[in-house]
Design a protein around this motif. Structure first.
Motif, mmCIF file in Angstrom:
data_model
loop_
_atom_site.group_PDB
_atom_site.id
_atom_site.type_symbol
_atom_site.label_atom_id
_atom_site.label_comp_id
_atom_site.label_asym_id
_atom_site.label_seq_id
_atom_site.Cartn_x
_atom_site.Cartn_y
_atom_site.Cartn_z
ATOM 1 N N SER A 127 0.785 -1.212 -0.141
ATOM 2 C CA SER A 127 -0.040 0.066 -0.389
ATOM 3 C C SER A 127 0.893 1.272 0.146
ATOM 4 O O SER A 127 1.973 1.382 0.756
ATOM 5 C CB SER A 127 -0.887 -0.279 1.330
ATOM 6 N N PRO A 128 0.336 2.381 -0.728
ATOM 7 C CA PRO A 128 1.049 3.437 -0.806
ATOM 8 C C PRO A 128 1.150 4.411 0.608
ATOM 9 O O PRO A 128 0.266 4.031 1.421
ATOM 10 C CB PRO A 128 0.405 4.388 -1.833
ATOM 11 N N LEU A 129 1.972 5.180 0.709
ATOM 12 C CA LEU A 129 2.470 5.866 2.062
ATOM 13 C C LEU A 129 2.014 7.278 1.814
ATOM 14 O O LEU A 129 2.130 7.921 0.825
ATOM 15 C CB LEU A 129 3.822 5.647 2.446
ATOM 16 N N SER A 130 1.495 7.770 2.964
ATOM 17 C CA SER A 130 1.006 9.075 3.138
ATOM 18 C C SER A 130 1.483 9.538 4.538
ATOM 19 O O SER A 130 1.156 8.917 5.604
ATOM 20 C CB SER A 130 -0.221 9.448 2.955
ATOM 21 N N ILE A 131 2.125 11.051 4.797
ATOM 22 C CA ILE A 131 2.021 11.271 6.073
ATOM 23 C C ILE A 131 0.961 12.138 6.411
ATOM 24 O O ILE A 131 0.322 13.008 5.571
ATOM 25 C CB ILE A 131 3.278 12.634 5.853
ATOM 26 N N PHE A 132 0.342 11.773 7.763
ATOM 27 C CA PHE A 132 -0.896 12.411 8.159
ATOM 28 C C PHE A 132 -0.318 13.364 9.322
ATOM 29 O O PHE A 132 0.968 13.941 9.167
ATOM 30 C CB PHE A 132 -1.460 11.337 8.755
ATOM 31 N N PRO A 133 -1.151 14.083 10.031
ATOM 32 C CA PRO A 133 -2.289 13.681 10.556
ATOM 33 C C PRO A 133 -3.654 13.981 10.251
ATOM 34 O O PRO A 133 -3.776 14.620 9.127
ATOM 35 C CB PRO A 133 -1.969 14.064 12.225
#
Length: 271
Positions: A127-133
């Protein structure tokens, strides 16, 4: 002469792009130009996937033609009963393609969920990554939300910006109607139900649960101790300000709290 270059793909734990530069060199055959050499360069990207992500059909003698098989979201499971508690569990982790042959059998690792999330694709190792918040519970994407490493743990340990006491997600993972991540009649266990099976869990693969060393996906999105350790999520949030929930594993049979944005294995129990 015709050449067919090849290479041995390395073992990876998430989809990885390898960049190659291919250079060809050939001398002219004609006498007039025999000292001249023709060179050509080209660049190519090759994507290498984890071994368990490219296994699409694995024979499983345990579920083939078995009337007890539980089919759910494209996977087959069987019920197994604990000699310790008499409780019934699924025989493998959610997303596992087969029953384990050994503790490091990648085909039986299954998926790694962030706490309380639906099976929206984020649980896959590719699964691709993403910085949250601060995403809501109805994410609607397959992004694995992770901490940027800023050190602000008060906001970066939870993948969601709501449900701060965890009650909504706890209730969701406790559903038994098949609308959450477990099959009909099953749910994610509480921390006490995992503790009750602590003897079997400590044995890992050598117990009736056959728990593989699937590792976990850390809150920095890196794989931690893959093939060396395991953890199982419970549905129980911690009593601390909700940035953590309880897991249990081979080294922590009384339970350990982990950040909610870690990817951890899930094993379902019959209600």
């Amino acid at each position: 002469s015709y050449q067919q270059p090849s290479f041995i793909a390395p073992d990876v734990e998430e989809a990885t792009v390898l960049k190659f530069r291919l250079t060809t060199k050939e001398r002219f055959r004609y006498r007039r130009n025999k000292k001249r050499t023709f060179r050509s360069k080209d660049f190519v990207d090759v994507i290498v996937y984890p071994r368990d992500e490219i296994i699409t059909s694995i024979p499983d003698a345990n579920t083939e033609n078995n009337p007890e098989v539980i089919k759910f979201k494209g996977f087959n499971y069987l019920p197994v009963t604990s000699l310790e508690t008499g409780r019934v569990w699924l025989d493998r982790n959610l997303g596992a393609k087969k029953l384990c042959d050994n503790a490091t059998d990648v085909a039986c690792f299954g998926d790694l969920y962030q706490w309380g999330r639906e099976a929206d694709g984020h649980e896959l190792k590719s699964s691709p990554l993403s910085i949250f918040p601060n995403y809501n519970l109805e994410v609607g994407s397959n992004l694995f939300f992770f901490d940027s490493g800023s050190g602000d743990y008060s906001t970066h340990d939870d993948w969601a910006g709501e449900d701060k006491d965890g009650k909504i997600r706890e209730a969701n993972w406790s559903k038994t109607d098949g609308t959450s991540i477990c099959p009909v009649g099953y749910r994610v266990p509480s921390i006490q139900e995992l503790r009750d099976e602590s003897i079997a869990i400590k044995k890992g693969f050598h117990s009736f649960l056959k728990i593989p060393n699937a590792g976990r996906r850390g809150y920095y999105a890196k794989y931690v101790n893959a093939k060396k350790e395991f953890s199982l999520w419970s549905s129980t949030p911690s009593s601390r300000p909700l940035e953590y929930a309880f897991t249990i594993g081979k080294k922590y049979t009384k339970g350990l709290i982990r950040p909610l944005n870690e990817g951890v294995s899930v094993r379902c129990i019959k209600d």
